[in-house]
Write a protein that holds these residues in place. Structure first.
Motif, short mmCIF file in Angstrom:
data_model
loop_
_atom_site.label_atom_id
_atom_site.label_comp_id
_atom_site.label_asym_id
_atom_site.label_seq_id
_atom_site.Cartn_x
_atom_site.Cartn_y
_atom_site.Cartn_z
N ASN A 1 -12.80 -8.65 3.05
CA ASN A 1 -11.69 -8.70 3.92
C ASN A 1 -10.65 -7.58 3.67
O ASN A 1 -10.27 -7.50 2.32
N SER A 2 -10.30 -6.87 4.65
CA SER A 2 -9.26 -5.88 4.42
C SER A 2 -7.73 -6.71 4.45
O SER A 2 -7.54 -7.55 5.01
N SER A 3 -6.87 -6.00 3.18
CA SER A 3 -5.56 -6.68 3.37
C SER A 3 -5.06 -5.94 4.50
O SER A 3 -4.92 -4.92 4.96
N GLN A 4 -4.21 -6.91 4.93
CA GLN A 4 -3.47 -6.96 6.58
C GLN A 4 -2.34 -8.14 6.70
O GLN A 4 -2.47 -9.14 6.14
N PRO A 5 -1.52 -7.47 7.35
CA PRO A 5 -0.24 -8.82 7.85
C PRO A 5 -0.91 -9.69 8.62
O PRO A 5 -1.45 -9.47 9.76
N ILE A 6 -0.54 -10.97 8.38
CA ILE A 6 -1.07 -12.29 9.14
C ILE A 6 0.27 -12.87 9.65
O ILE A 6 1.51 -12.88 8.88
N ASP A 7 0.30 -13.14 10.86
CA ASP A 7 1.40 -13.84 11.34
C ASP A 7 1.83 -15.05 10.53
O ASP A 7 1.36 -15.73 10.14
N ASN A 8 3.33 -15.06 10.74
CA ASN A 8 4.06 -15.98 9.92
C ASN A 8 3.93 -16.12 8.48
O ASN A 8 4.38 -17.11 7.95
N ASP A 9 3.30 -15.16 7.84
CA ASP A 9 3.02 -15.14 6.57
C ASP A 9 2.27 -16.27 6.06
O ASP A 9 2.62 -16.66 4.70
N GLU A 10 1.42 -16.78 6.80
CA GLU A 10 0.65 -17.87 6.44
C GLU A 10 -0.39 -17.65 5.43
O GLU A 10 -1.09 -18.59 4.78
N ILE A 11 -0.96 -16.24 5.45
CA ILE A 11 -1.97 -15.76 4.48
C ILE A 11 -1.21 -14.58 3.87
O ILE A 11 -0.72 -13.72 4.43
N ILE A 12 -1.31 -14.78 2.52
CA ILE A 12 -0.97 -13.65 1.59
C ILE A 12 -2.35 -13.09 0.97
O ILE A 12 -3.21 -13.75 0.81
N PHE A 13 -2.05 -11.87 0.46
CA PHE A 13 -3.35 -11.16 0.05
C PHE A 13 -2.86 -10.64 -1.41
O PHE A 13 -1.78 -10.59 -1.77
N SER A 14 -3.89 -10.61 -2.31
CA SER A 14 -3.71 -10.02 -3.69
C SER A 14 -3.07 -8.54 -3.57
O SER A 14 -3.43 -7.70 -2.45
N MET A 15 -2.19 -8.14 -4.31
CA MET A 15 -1.51 -7.00 -4.63
C MET A 15 -2.59 -5.66 -4.71
O MET A 15 -2.65 -4.49 -4.31
N SER A 16 -3.78 -6.25 -5.54
CA SER A 16 -4.70 -5.27 -5.79
C SER A 16 -5.89 -5.62 -5.21
O SER A 16 -6.29 -6.75 -4.88
N ASN A 17 -6.61 -4.46 -4.90
CA ASN A 17 -7.95 -4.43 -4.19
C ASN A 17 -9.14 -4.56 -5.12
O ASN A 17 -9.06 -4.33 -6.30
N PHE A 18 -10.34 -5.16 -4.66
CA PHE A 18 -11.40 -5.27 -5.57
C PHE A 18 -12.64 -4.11 -5.35
O PHE A 18 -13.59 -3.78 -6.00
N TYR A 19 -12.46 -3.58 -3.94
CA TYR A 19 -13.24 -2.61 -3.69
C TYR A 19 -12.78 -1.83 -2.33
O TYR A 19 -11.95 -2.14 -1.66
N GLU A 20 -13.29 -0.59 -2.39
CA GLU A 20 -12.88 0.38 -1.17
C GLU A 20 -14.26 0.94 -0.61
O GLU A 20 -15.00 1.43 -1.21
N THR A 21 -14.07 0.86 0.77
CA THR A 21 -15.22 1.34 1.75
C THR A 21 -14.73 2.10 2.71
O THR A 21 -13.50 2.11 3.13
N GLY A 22 -15.64 2.61 3.44
CA GLY A 22 -15.22 3.32 4.89
C GLY A 22 -16.25 3.09 6.05
O GLY A 22 -17.22 2.53 5.75
#
Length: 486
Positions: free
Chosen positions: A117-138
């Motif tokens: 799952n890519s970190s991204q803004p979600i409506d109404n802030d009902e989902i938040i993401f970890s500040m740190s990522n665990f993997y990077e891909t392209g």
């Protein structure tokens, strides 16, 4: 003075009460269980093994560590498969984090979703993401090798490319020609195999496409076996690194339980800033770039050590075989003569094979010949003298038994060749005469036969009963031998 002290106490009490209205989360304030949804689209990130009812991969190990940091028992870290591979970033991707709970109907909201799952803004802030990522891909392309060879190096713009709606890939291919947006991956794969309006390539995250490449169908064939490849290969991507995706942990903030959600994020970031994340990052990179098995940690060293130990084991067996063979040759004149003859006529290999079979049979016989009464008796010391009086086969006795078995085989084979049309009674009569004649020529033969019959009647019985021509019993042989004494 007293009034002033009372006033000061009241002020301090009021201040204390004001501070207590915003408590920091503690172990006692946190739930006694945590629910983690795992997207199983990429096995090394998260995989459910149905036979053992267990979860493995990065997400499973992350969940166990998170439970430890939160002080939650391992059995209360509850995992669930999230199979929403479809319509983009909002729904149903995040449905498990946003649903309304109904415990009477066994409907529970997940606290965390772990997966690609890519970190991204979600409506109404009902989902938040970890500040740190665990993997990077392209972004890479998934396509047939013949298509790649035909259209490269300028693939984009020359072939039809399928992407999933509302994904990072769809954003990066926005406003480009020959792009087909689909709701599900299944639709794209169907288009890859269709002759009408075909999709010639699937654009998505490199690690997701690696998992698809290794995926097997009902026939047991992977897409790799069917001629599909990834482009570009290795650690390269279609676009520059500034457009890469960072996978993060998604956390439910549905009921604005900010203390709990924030505590989950803090503990998650602690894990993702530790050596645990670095080790898994390397594993996932090797999987995406080269297809390396993430669970086969240290397998090369393991196989090298196992192979080395196996070679030593075989070496010991061979050395022991030749040691026993030399012992047999040194203590048996007839064996030495046969060995020399085999060297002259080129049958040394057959001789060694026969000896190997005899030695192996003798060894197994010695292994399984155990005095069960003695082994199972708890009062071994009381009956020690009686146990020691039991007949056991020593190495020399075992050698005598093997020699006797071989000699009887020779006699039986010779009779079968010399008297192919004789009846069974005639062969038995001739066999008795042959045994008696050999005893006269070799007096020690009688002793070996009798000991063999006493010590290994079972082995001799197998030789006699299983012979295709001659049918005699051990007791018959013993009768011929004992008749010479009268």
């Amino acid at each position: 003075m007293v009034v002033g002290l009372v006033f000061l106490v009241c002020v301090l009490s009021s201040a204390s009460g004001t501070v207590s209205q915003t408590p920091t989360p503690t172990k006692t304030q946190l739930p006694n269980e945590i629910r983690i949804g795992i997207r199983v689209i990429v096995p090394p990130i998260g995989e459910y093994q149905e036979l053992s009812d267990t979860y493995i991969g990065f997400c499973a190990e992350f969940g166990n560590l998170l439970g430890e940091k939160l002080g939650i028992e391992e059995e209360n870290v509850i995992y669930k498969v999230i199979a929403n591979e479809g319509k983009g970033s909002k729904y149903p991707r995040w449905a498990s984090l946003l649903i309304n709970e109904d415990k009477d109907k066994n409907i529970y909201r997940q606290d965390i979703q772990c997966g690609p799952n890519s970190s991204q803004p979600i409506d109404n802030d009902e989902i938040i993401f970890s500040m740190s990522n665990f993997y990077e891909t392209g972004i890479k392309l998934f396509l047939k090798k013949d298509i790649l060879d035909k259209y490269k190096p300028n693939l984009i713009g020359r072939i039809n490319i399928g992407v999933l709606k509302e994904t990072t890939a769809s954003v990066q291919f926005k406003n480009r020609k020959n792009i087909s947006e689909k709701d599900t991956r299944k639709e794209i794969l169907k288009g890859l195999s269709s002759d009408k309006n075909p999709i010639q390539a699937f654009a998505s995250d490199g690690i997701i496409l690696r998992a698809l490449l290794e995926q097997k169908d009902a026939d047991g064939k992977s897409y790799k076996d069917k001629g599909y490849v990834l482009y570009p290969d290795g650690s390269n991507y279609l676009f520059d690194n500034s457009k890469n995706e960072n996978y993060a942990i998604a956390i439910s903030n549905k009921d604005k339980n900010k203390l709990y959600a924030q505590d989950l994020r803090n503990k998650t970031d602690e894990i993702l800033n530790s050596q645990f994340k670095n080790e898994w990052k390397k594993k996932l990179e090797n999987y995406e770039y080269y297809g390396t098995d993430c669970y086969d940690n240290g397998s090369f060293i393991y196989h090298v050590i196992s192979g080395f130990l196996f070679v030593i084991f075989i070496f010991i067996i061979v050395i022991n075989f030749f040691r026993v063979l030399l012992f047999r040759l040194a203590n048996n004149e007839r064996k030495r003569i046969k060995w020399k003859e085999s060297l002259r006529d080129g049958s040394a290999v057959q001789f060694l094979i026969q000896e190997c079979i005899i030695i192996g049979s003798q060894t197994m016989s010695d292994i399984f010949r155990v005095d069960q009464r003695k082994a199972n008796n708890p009062f071994t010391n009381i009956v020690k003298d009686h146990a020691e009086s039991q007949v056991t086969i020593t190495q020399q006795q075992g050698q005598n038994l093997a020699d006797a078995v071989e000699e009887i085989q020779e006699i039986l084979n010779k009779l079968a060749q010399n008297y192919p049309s004789a009846s069974e009674n005639e062969i038995q009569t001739v066999l008795g005469m042959e045994v008696k004649q050999r005893i006269k020529n070799d007096p020690d033969l009688k002793h070996r036969f009798l000991n063999a019959a006493k010590q290994g009647g079972l082995e001799l019985g197998k030789v006699l009963i299983n012979h295709p021509v001659v049918n005699v019993t051990v007791e018959m042989i013993k009768g011929w031998l004992e008749s010479e004494e009268t």
